[in-house]
Each structure stands twice: as C-alpha cells, then as structure tokens.
Design an enzyme around this catalytic site. Structure first.
Site, short mmCIF file in Angstrom:
data_model
loop_
_atom_site.label_atom_id
_atom_site.label_comp_id
_atom_site.label_asym_id
_atom_site.label_seq_id
_atom_site.Cartn_x
_atom_site.Cartn_y
_atom_site.Cartn_z
N ASN A 294 80.22 71.05 -66.40
CA ASN A 294 80.09 72.47 -66.06
C ASN A 294 81.18 73.19 -66.84
O ASN A 294 82.35 73.18 -66.45
CB ASN A 294 80.28 72.63 -64.54
N ARG B 163 75.38 72.04 -66.77
CA ARG B 163 75.00 73.18 -65.94
C ARG B 163 74.89 74.42 -66.84
O ARG B 163 75.80 74.71 -67.62
CB ARG B 163 76.08 73.43 -64.89
N HIS C 89 72.51 80.39 -58.47
CA HIS C 89 72.85 79.33 -57.50
C HIS C 89 71.64 78.43 -57.18
O HIS C 89 71.59 77.80 -56.12
CB HIS C 89 73.32 79.91 -56.14
N ARG D 154 82.09 91.67 -56.21
CA ARG D 154 80.88 92.36 -56.71
C ARG D 154 80.26 93.22 -55.63
O ARG D 154 80.23 92.84 -54.46
CB ARG D 154 79.84 91.32 -57.15
N GLU E 208 76.02 70.70 -56.02
CA GLU E 208 75.29 71.11 -57.22
C GLU E 208 75.32 70.02 -58.29
O GLU E 208 74.35 69.81 -59.01
CB GLU E 208 75.88 72.42 -57.75
#
Ligand code: ADP
Length: 397
Positions: A7, A90, A179, A240, A385
């Site tokens: 990743n 990823r 996600h 955010r 993940e």
C-alpha cells in the site's frame, strides 16, 4: 502460497507478507519519509519490532529495503524472494477503466497513468509503488486491487449524478465510492459470523475512521455507497466536509478569495470534525473535549452521528429491509458512544442495541452488540483490507 501486499503513499509504503494457507501475517511494516530526510523502516516479524533509520530516496529503494529485511533481516522470514508468489497492490481509484482485480501489464500501467487524475492524492503514489516493485522484481506476478471495485455493482440510478448525461459519458463524472476492500471484507465476515450466505443478507456497512463511508450491501453486492466521485462526499469526516451544496462552495470561495483548487483543499483538509469543533480531527480528542464541556466538539460529533444515522436509514429504504449493521475502522471499532448514537433509537426498524454488550474494550475480534431479541444484528468487525488484497491476488493467480 505467500502474497506480499503493498500500500504505497507518496512518502510512505506499508507492506504485509501473508501466508494464504493460514491467512496469517508473516511480517509487516512501514517505510516512512520516502524522498525526505530521516527515512525509517519499521518492520514487525516473529513477535519483534525492528527499526532501521536511514534515508530512503525513492520507492525503489524502499521496496529493496523491505525485501532485504524479509529475506536477510535479523528476523528474516523467507529464504529468498522466490518464496513470494505474487504481489498485490492497493489502488484507490479505478474510474470505469477497471471493475475488478487486474494483473499488471505494460498496457494496464498505461491506463493507470491515464486515470491517475481521478485520485491525484493517491493513484500517482500507487503507481510509484507498482513501478518500484516491477523494477526490483521484474518476473513477479502483480495484481492491482482497487478500492472502487466492490462498488462497481451499483445500479446506474445510484451511481449517476443528475448532470448532463453526455458529460457523464465523456468525462466519466459519477459516484465511484471508496474503502471498497474494507466494505467487502466486513460484509463477508458478517455473513460468515451469522452463518448465512451473502445472498441472503441486507447489510449496511459503516467504515468509520479518519475518512468514513457507509455502504448498502444487498445479497453480497454493493448497491450504494456514501462517497462519491472522490472521497470528499458522504458523512462529515476528520477534516473533510462530506456532502455540501456546491453553490455554497462557490459563495465561500468568492467571500474568502479562494480559487476552486484552494476551495477543494479547504473542504478536504480544514472542514469536517476539525472545522466544526476547532479542536481536532481525531475522535479521541473530540470525545475528551466534549466530556470537558466543549460545545463545538459536541456539535461536531452530533453532526457526524446524525449524518451516519441518515445514511443507515436511507439504505434500509433502498434495500427494502435490513438484517445487519456493521461498524468497522478506527472510530467504528473503538467508540461505543458513536455506535450507540448511530444505531440507537432505531427500535421501530427492528434495531435494538444492548448497551452493556456495546461497552467493551476493542480486542480485535468480532462483537455482537445488538440485544438478543433484536431482529437486526449489529456487529463490530475489525477490518482487514490487506487480507482482501491478498485473497484477490491469490484468486487471480
Ligand atoms: P484512516 O485509516 O481513515 O486514517 P482509522 O480507521 O485509523 O483512519 O481511524 C482513525 C480514527 O479512529 C481517529 O479519529 C481516532 O481517533 C479513531 N481511533 C483510533 N483508535 C481509537 C481508540 N482506541 N479509541 C477511540 N478512537 C480511536
């Protein structure tokens, strides 16, 4: 079979070496400050942690360092690179170019370059990581596992924005979500936990971390998700804004003398929990501030849980029912008060929380926090993940 999961960020690179027979992690670690002075590799294997401090000028050096540690390090876990069967990378965004896990070829990398602008903060970094791996391990099979793939099953009426259809066709502006590997993992793990087939279940998965997204998973397939063209949309997050009327942005940009680019940085980095509370983007800090009487921290948390609750309700309606709500990621796994505010008060819909079950200390295992007689199960499932990336890579081989 052993799969190396990578990743890559712009100045960091996380990795895990996973044994697919046991699905256990053999070794994992992080390279930090790539291309910046003060590089550092933290490597964990055989129950120990090793820290190597040295400058890491680029991603190729980072990968070389990781492989050296895996093979020759104090806690070397493989005898040679040949023991790595494949590498899974990823990738945040795929646009419409890739809808499933894809083997790396020159042509695929050309397309990756073309779609890099879809996730300017993430995809170029992933490309650096992939190219570095290809340089160091030219013969190794590599797979790209996209965060967006799980959302590729959304119907057109869910993923389209009501803009001129020709503009969608030409520029591919639509909802892609994010996600996806996490939503996929916890939806699958929920079905397994409940001893049901994924096809039998309607699940709302809440990935609540620094970035948060909520998905509706009907019969094992994602039918809607809260993030949009970019991860800016949906519920308010650490920094955010989440969903906002675009005209308000234009108004704000004019008032504050910001360009659109500056406006987007503002919305991505200075809003959300941080902007509302004026305290922090970190939910631990917000909880502490609220408990100390800070009303803006209270407000930020209320805005977050209210937005999450609305998504849960709307996805119940979209699926025409609900069997299970899953909480995962940093906030979802660790904060009973947030879970209670989102899934509480929904008895009318068959959701009944058991507060004593909800109030546990995270131990990395699955917890059922709904009451025994709750029609809808509420689960907390630690996400994984990396395991999804490894599984996807292995199945492609
Ligand atoms: P991301 O992967 O999006 O960066 P994470 O899923 O790691 O984020 O979640 C980060 C958030 O989770 C932070 O806001 C942090 O406050 C929260 N968090 C992590 N651990 C805990 C904990 N033990 N208790 C409460 N909140 C936690």
């Amino acid at each position: 079979m052993k799969i190396l999961v990578i990743n890559a960020g712009s100045s960091s690179l996380k990795y895990q070496l996973i044994d697919m027979e046991t699905e256990g992690v053999i070794a994992k670690g992080t390279c930090e400050r790539i291309g910046i002075a003060g590089g550092k590799l933290t490597h964990k294997a055989q129950g120990k942690e090793f820290v190597i401090e040295k400058d890491i000028p680029n991603h190729t050096e980072a990968i070389s360092l990781v492989l050296k540690e895996l093979v020759d390090g104090e806690a070397g876990v493989i005898s040679s690179m040949d023991e790595i069967d494949a590498v899974g990378h990823r990738v945040v965004a795929s646009g419409e170019a890739f809808t499933k896990t894809t083997l790396v070829t020159d042509e695929v990398m050309k397309t990756m370059d073309e779609i890099a602008e879809l996730a300017p903060l993430h995809n170029p970094a992933a490309i650096l990581g992939i190219n570095a791996c290809r340089a160091v391990m030219p013969d190794k099979k590599m797979a790209l596992v996209f965060d967006t793939s799980f959302h590729a099953t959304m119907p057109d009426y869910a993923y389209l924005y009501a803009i001129d259809y020709d503009d969608y066709k030409q520029y591919k502006v639509r909802r892609y979500g994010a996600h996806g590997t996490s939503h996929k993992y916890v939806a699958g793990a929920a079905a397994e936990y409940l001893h049901k087939k994924p096809e039998e279940l309607k699940i709302v998965t809440c990935h609540l971390g620094n970035g948060s997204s909520i998905s509706a998973v009907d019969g094992g397939k994602c039918i809607d998700t809260s993030m949009g063209f970019t991860p800016l949309a949906g519920v308010p997050m650490g920094t955010r804004s989440g969903d906002i009327d675009v005209a308000a942005i234009d108004f704000l940009c004019k008032k504050k003398g910001m360009t659109m680019d500056e406006g987007l940085v503002y919305l991505n980095k200075k809003c959300g929990m941080l902007g509302v509370s004026g305290v922090s983007s970190d939910f631990r800090d917000l909880k502490a501030a609220k408990e100390a009487g800070n009303d803006r921290a209270r407000l930020a948390l209320d805005m977050f849980t209210y937005a999450c609750k609305k998504y849960v309700g709307s996805y119940m309606a979209a699926m025409g029912g609900l069997d299970c709500i899953v909480f995962t990621a940093g906030v979802g796994e660790n904060t009973p008060t947030i879970r209670s505010a989102i899934a509480g008060g929904l008895e009318f819909f068959g959701v009944k929380l058991d507060e004593s079950r909800n109030n546990y200390r995270n131990d990395g295992t699955i917890h059922e926090i709904s009451a025994e007689d709750s029609r809808v199960k509420v689960l907390v499932i630690p996400t994984n993940e990396e395991l999804v990336i490894a599984r996807e890579t292995a199945s492609l081989l």
